[in-house]
Scaffold this active site. Structure first.
Site, PDB file in Angstrom:
ATOM      1  N   ARG A 244       6.377 -11.202   1.952  1.00  0.00           N
ATOM      2  CA  ARG A 244       6.435 -12.669   2.000  1.00  0.00           C
ATOM      3  C   ARG A 244       7.224 -13.165   0.790  1.00  0.00           C
ATOM      4  NH1 ARG A 244       2.502 -15.059   0.575  1.00  0.00           N
ATOM      5  NH2 ARG A 244       0.972 -13.464   0.038  1.00  0.00           N
TER       6      ARG A 244
ATOM      7  N   TYR B 219      10.497 -10.089   8.157  1.00  0.00           N
ATOM      8  CA  TYR B 219       9.340  -9.323   7.714  1.00  0.00           C
ATOM      9  C   TYR B 219       8.032 -10.100   7.758  1.00  0.00           C
ATOM     10  CZ  TYR B 219       7.075  -5.408   5.412  1.00  0.00           C
ATOM     11  OH  TYR B 219       6.288  -4.323   5.155  1.00  0.00           O
ATOM     12  N   GLY B 220       6.989  -9.449   8.231  1.00  0.00           N
ATOM     13  CA  GLY B 220       5.594  -9.880   8.082  1.00  0.00           C
ATOM     14  C   GLY B 220       5.342 -11.369   8.179  1.00  0.00           C
TER      15      GLY B 220
ATOM     16  N   LYS C 135       0.330 -16.363   8.809  1.00  0.00           N
ATOM     17  CA  LYS C 135       0.153 -17.209   7.620  1.00  0.00           C
ATOM     18  C   LYS C 135       0.654 -18.627   7.863  1.00  0.00           C
ATOM     19  CE  LYS C 135      -1.439 -13.713   5.321  1.00  0.00           C
ATOM     20  NZ  LYS C 135      -2.859 -13.621   4.969  1.00  0.00           N
TER      21      LYS C 135
ATOM     22  N   HIS D 214      -8.571 -18.146   4.619  1.00  0.00           N
ATOM     23  CA  HIS D 214      -8.035 -16.788   4.416  1.00  0.00           C
ATOM     24  C   HIS D 214      -9.236 -15.862   4.187  1.00  0.00           C
ATOM     25  CE1 HIS D 214      -5.166 -14.095   1.845  1.00  0.00           C
ATOM     26  NE2 HIS D 214      -5.238 -13.674   3.081  1.00  0.00           N
TER      27      HIS D 214
ATOM     28  N   SER E 114      -4.640 -11.665  -1.661  1.00  0.00           N
ATOM     29  CA  SER E 114      -3.908 -10.602  -0.969  1.00  0.00           C
ATOM     30  C   SER E 114      -4.028  -9.291  -1.761  1.00  0.00           C
ATOM     31  CB  SER E 114      -2.433 -10.982  -0.856  1.00  0.00           C
ATOM     32  OG  SER E 114      -2.318 -12.257  -0.273  1.00  0.00           O
TER      33      SER E 114
ATOM     34  N   CYS F 147      -6.531  -7.161  -2.127  1.00  0.00           N
ATOM     35  CA  CYS F 147      -7.787  -6.907  -2.862  1.00  0.00           C
ATOM     36  C   CYS F 147      -8.773  -6.133  -1.995  1.00  0.00           C
ATOM     37  CB  CYS F 147      -8.420  -8.212  -3.313  1.00  0.00           C
ATOM     38  SG  CYS F 147      -7.959  -8.713  -4.972  1.00  0.00           S
ATOM     39  N   GLY F 148      -8.301  -5.513  -0.917  1.00  0.00           N
ATOM     40  CA  GLY F 148      -9.186  -4.669  -0.113  1.00  0.00           C
ATOM     41  C   GLY F 148      -9.945  -5.422   0.973  1.00  0.00           C
TER      42      GLY F 148
ATOM     43  N   ASN G 220     -10.460  -3.251   4.025  1.00  0.00           N
ATOM     44  CA  ASN G 220     -11.480  -2.225   3.773  1.00  0.00           C
ATOM     45  C   ASN G 220     -12.885  -2.803   3.908  1.00  0.00           C
ATOM     46  OD1 ASN G 220      -9.248  -0.742   3.154  1.00  0.00           O
ATOM     47  ND2 ASN G 220      -9.724  -0.429   0.996  1.00  0.00           N
TER      48      ASN G 220
ATOM     49  N   ASP H 191      -8.598 -10.952   8.170  1.00  0.00           N
ATOM     50  CA  ASP H 191      -7.699 -11.766   7.330  1.00  0.00           C
ATOM     51  C   ASP H 191      -7.916 -13.272   7.436  1.00  0.00           C
ATOM     52  OD1 ASP H 191      -5.567 -11.786   5.451  1.00  0.00           O
ATOM     53  OD2 ASP H 191      -4.170 -12.390   7.022  1.00  0.00           O
TER      54      ASP H 191
ATOM     55  N   ARG I 229       3.470  -1.511   6.013  1.00  0.00           N
ATOM     56  CA  ARG I 229       2.406  -2.099   6.857  1.00  0.00           C
ATOM     57  C   ARG I 229       2.162  -1.299   8.121  1.00  0.00           C
ATOM     58  NH1 ARG I 229      -0.503  -6.609   4.776  1.00  0.00           N
ATOM     59  NH2 ARG I 229       0.610  -7.035   2.853  1.00  0.00           N
TER      60      ARG I 229
END
Ligand code: O2Y
Ligand code: MN
Length: 595
Positions: free
Chosen positions: A70, A211-212, A220, A240, A262, A264-265, A268, A287, A378
């Site tokens: 981004r 991209y993304g 986003k 978010h 963004s 920060c896991g 996970n 997300d 990604r």
């Protein structure tokens, strides 16, 4: 191709864009698996994609080396006035930005096909869902949108003749002259990239990047920047946040929404495997959360996306086994290593790699001295493939949220967990959430990077007004408002060792939150909030000494006081727009710290 819709506004918009961008062809996406396969075949044939022999129906793409993430400096909130965008957003007057971008869009799709992608954010028909239509000249965007959103004919049916949609215009900004050979990843140079949002007319224009978040405009751009503006106007929340369901051994369900900056896991945590016996976790989203107050007065959340667009490096069977299983097939990989065996690989994947071709397309072997995968490489994978996807993840009514979590990455000062004293204090905690910039800059004078509710790059309006919206939502929710907590997984001991093991052990922190929610444990009040009282926090089986736990939870009031100047500077940027309730929070925080 005849248009498969009679929606007047959509037909008129596609006509206008076609006239402006002058593509060679116009194609309406139907969202079918046959369409996906056809696009992939074409991209493999043109050299843009590599089919992975080791993962069924999976492909790898390499972006241009300048188009890898981004671009916040090139992201604009073109509201009517600069003040409405606020001090944290880039602003250009809407008409000026449109004039510049119209110049770029003129003829920009020459030699290319214009794809029309009707998509729904959220299951079609959910009272919380919204329809968007993306126009793009990138087939890579089409296949990614197939996974990340719900694309196709059903969306057009839902739209009918007069239904409203959010127009999202995208071009890679690389027209082809007659006979000119295309490149594998067309895009424009950085100074011509624009990721533009026109919140007053719910309009997105993106130019120059493939991209993304710059190009998959449902994510986003729509689901956060534009949706946050709509949500404020309509009285709901676009955040978010990951969403997960935690189930206790007794079978009680808790729904948690958590906001972290963004990388920060979040993915996970969204797919957590709790280590504490009897507790299970299911993923609703990794997300973004859209939340509306339901008929029962509780906040109900949906994940508006249909896939995961996760950071690949660092994802392993240790850090996130559920993500690893999710991406076994039907996935897209971008900027990874393609191994000699026809699989993908990245740093810290936890498996050996003999070598292959790196993200730049060069021969690569481990130990070469350069990373094989780009740090922002990604994977794009369907959420339904996640082994722990929550059975209700597509419930149109959403799941009822019990707990909000905020956090940041701090090696010092912030304890593992603390709880807000009330809703307003929770809003303050989210508003002041911060990470340390880099390990290298870690000294007392280094500025913290504040990321309010992890929305700094994603709030489509003035952050001070956004905080007021949070206060207003608290008033509407009253006693049914979720409890708010703050976590820091990243604290280190004075000799530089991680104090908290993280991963599956994070379930212990969530368990304490659930017990607080039920009033089973009382916690203890400290100047920064409520923290676990002695013996309340389940450390059973964890090899952690009392001294380590005390260090992890230590509240050094001197260190908190030392950050007050930074806090004052941060709040001052919002001037008179800062809500009175935020001023009151700052004042009572200072008082509690004994300032
Ligand atoms: O670099 C990009 O364009 C991806 S950014 C992203 C992707 C998935 C989830 N979150 C983020 C983010 O930046 O928060
Ligand atoms: Mn994100």
């Amino acid at each position: 191709m005849t248009a498969p819709t009679q929606n007047r506004k959509l037909l008129a918009w596609v006509d206008d864009v076609t006239r402006l961008c002058t593509p060679d062809h116009v194609y309406w996406c139907d969202g079918s698996t046959a369409e996906y396969a056809r696009f992939m075949d074409q991209m493999v044939a043109s050299g843009m994609a590599t089919k992975l022999s080791k993962r069924p129906n999976s492909y790898h793409f390499r972006s241009h080396a300048s188009d890898v993430a981004r671009v916040e400096d090139r992201t604009y909130i073109a509201s009517r006035t600069k003040d409405e965008a606020g001090p944290t957003n880039n602003w250009v007057a809407p008409e000026d930005l449109k004039q510049t971008m119209r110049g770029l869009y003129a003829g920009c799709m020459q030699g290319r096909t214009l794809y029309v992608i009707p998509f729904s954010m959220g299951v079609i028909g959910s009272p919380i869902a919204k329809i968007g239509v993306q126009i793009t000249d990138s087939p890579y965007v089409v296949v990614n949108q197939h996974i990340m959103t719900r694309v196709g004919t059903r969306v057009l049916q839902a739209l009918g003749q007069d239904g409203a949609f959010i127009p999202c215009l995208h071009s890679v900004g690389a027209p082809l002259k007659p006979g000119e050979q295309d490149v594998a990843w067309p895009c424009a140079p950085i100074e011509k990239k624009y990721i533009a949002h026109f919140p007053d007319e719910s309009l997105i224009w993106s130019y120059g990047s493939g991209y993304g978040g710059n190009a998959l405009l449902g994510k986003k751009c729509l689901a956060l920047r534009i949706a946050s503006v709509i949500a404020r106007r309509e009285g709901w929340m676009a955040e978010h946040m990951l969403i997960l369901r935690l189930t206790s051994p007794a079978g009680k369900r808790y729904h948690i929404a958590a906001a972290f900056p963004s990388a920060c896991g979040k993915t996970n945590l969204a797919m957590l495997r709790p280590t504490i016996p009897g507790w299970t976790c299911e993923c609703v989203g990794d997300d973004i959360a859209w939340m509306k107050i339901g008929p029962d007065g509780r906040l109900r959340a949906i994940n508006p996306e249909a896939g995961f667009f996760g950071v690949a490096p660092g994802t392993s069977y240790k850090s996130n086994p559920m993500a690893m299983d999710t991406i076994r097939e039907n996935s897209i990989f971008t900027n990874c290593v393609v191994t000699g065996q026809g699989d993908i690989w990245w740093e810290d994947m936890g498996v050996p790699c003999e070598g292959g071709t790196d993200w730049k397309g060069n021969p690569w072997t481990p130990g070469k001295g350069e990373k094989g995968a780009h740090p922002n490489a990604r994977f794009t994978a369907p959420a339904r493939q996640c082994p722990v996807i929550c059975p209700d993840w597509e419930d149109p009514a959403g799941v009822p949220i019990d707990i909000f979590i905020f956090g940041g990455r701090r090696t010092q000062v912030m304890p593992l967990v603390h709880e807000a004293l009330d809703w307003d204090h929770g809003v303050f905690m989210g508003a002041t959430a911060a990470s340390e910039p880099t390990a290298a800059a870690l000294d007392v004078k280094a500025k913290l990077r504040r990321d309010p509710m992890a929305m700094l790059p994603f709030c489509g309006y003035n952050v001070a007004d956004y905080w007021q919206h949070w206060f207003d939502m608290g008033d509407k929710l009253g006693a049914k408002a979720p409890k708010i907590f703050y976590v820091n997984w990243f604290r280190k001991s004075p000799d530089g060792k991680w104090l908290w093991p993280g991963f599956g052990e994070n379930g212990r922190v969530l368990k304490w939150m659930c017990e607080r929610t039920d009033g089973k444990v009382q916690g203890q009040t400290t100047p920064i909030g409520r923290m676990p009282a002695d013996g309340e926090f389940d450390l059973t089986g964890l090899p952690m000494s009392k001294a380590e736990w005390d260090e992890l939870m230590r509240v050094d009031l001197g260190a908190f006081k030392a950050e007050l100047t930074d806090l004052d500077d941060y709040m001052a940027q919002f001037g008179s727009r800062l809500p009175a309730r935020m001023r009151a929070q700052v004042a009572s925080y200072k008082q509690r710290l004994g300032d």
